[in-house]
Motif scaffolding. Sequence first.
Motif, PDB file in Angstrom:
ATOM      1  N   GLU A  73       0.856  -1.177   0.000  1.00 35.07           N
ATOM      2  CA  GLU A  73       0.000   0.000   0.000  1.00 35.07           C
ATOM      3  C   GLU A  73       0.894   1.230   0.000  1.00 35.07           C
ATOM      4  OE1 GLU A  73      -3.577   1.900   2.763  1.00 35.07           O
ATOM      5  OE2 GLU A  73      -2.797  -0.073   3.208  1.00 35.07           O
ATOM      6  N   HIS A  85      -0.597  13.441  11.222  1.00 37.53           N
ATOM      7  CA  HIS A  85      -0.804  12.001  11.141  1.00 37.53           C
ATOM      8  C   HIS A  85       0.289  11.158  11.796  1.00 37.53           C
ATOM      9  CE1 HIS A  85      -4.339  12.397   8.620  1.00 37.53           C
ATOM     10  NE2 HIS A  85      -3.688  13.272   7.881  1.00 37.53           N
ATOM     11  N   ARG A  96      -0.908   5.830  12.290  1.00 37.06           N
ATOM     12  CA  ARG A  96      -2.097   5.035  12.622  1.00 37.06           C
ATOM     13  C   ARG A  96      -2.896   4.806  11.340  1.00 37.06           C
ATOM     14  NH1 ARG A  96      -4.239   4.086  17.510  1.00 37.06           N
ATOM     15  NH2 ARG A  96      -3.001   5.774  18.414  1.00 37.06           N
ATOM     16  N   ARG A  97      -3.027   3.530  10.966  1.00 40.68           N
ATOM     17  CA  ARG A  97      -3.757   3.169   9.749  1.00 40.68           C
ATOM     18  C   ARG A  97      -4.802   2.131  10.092  1.00 40.68           C
ATOM     19  NH1 ARG A  97      -2.594  -1.086   5.392  1.00 40.68           N
ATOM     20  NH2 ARG A  97      -1.909  -1.989   7.323  1.00 40.68           N
ATOM     21  N   ARG A  98      -6.050   2.491   9.940  1.00 40.46           N
ATOM     22  CA  ARG A  98      -7.178   1.587  10.210  1.00 40.46           C
ATOM     23  C   ARG A  98      -7.040   0.917  11.582  1.00 40.46           C
ATOM     24  NH1 ARG A  98      -6.555   1.259   4.640  1.00 40.46           N
ATOM     25  NH2 ARG A  98      -5.278  -0.590   4.541  1.00 40.46           N
ATOM     26  N   GLY A  99      -6.692   1.698  12.594  1.00 40.43           N
ATOM     27  CA  GLY A  99      -6.611   1.198  13.955  1.00 40.43           C
ATOM     28  C   GLY A  99      -5.307   0.521  14.330  1.00 40.43           C
ATOM     29  N   SER A 100      -4.408   0.350  13.383  1.00 40.69           N
ATOM     30  CA  SER A 100      -3.109  -0.275  13.678  1.00 40.69           C
ATOM     31  C   SER A 100      -2.017   0.788  13.635  1.00 40.69           C
ATOM     32  CB  SER A 100      -2.779  -1.359  12.654  1.00 40.69           C
ATOM     33  OG  SER A 100      -3.714  -2.409  12.725  1.00 40.69           O
TER      34      SER A 100
END
Length: 112
Positions: A73, A85, A96-100
């Motif tokens: 990605e 970010h 932080r990407r989709r909660g991870s």
Amino acid sequence: MAKKITNISGRGVGMDVVKSHIEKIGGVVDVFSQPGEGSTVKIRIPLTLAIIPGLVITSGGERFGIPQVSLLELIRLEGDTVGKHIEHVHGTPVYRRRGSLLPVAYLNQVLG
């Protein structure tokens, strides 16, 4: 090149590994050295392996190509959005990407 030779460094093993992997795919590695001036490493690979889709990036004035098959990605942060970010956990930058939380490594710092 290590200033002090130990059983794990300073023996040129790294380039030998590169040479053997390049030769496995039909390529050639040549090293030319001039005392007091430095060394030049030329790596030649078959043209069919050289033409692959990739992402070209610039860091510290150098250009790098990352094969697209190695990318999962791509996230692009620019200007003011970087500070919004990137978080820090115990002094380590993370995204932080989709909660991870994903650790952030700055290429120019990793490569010096």
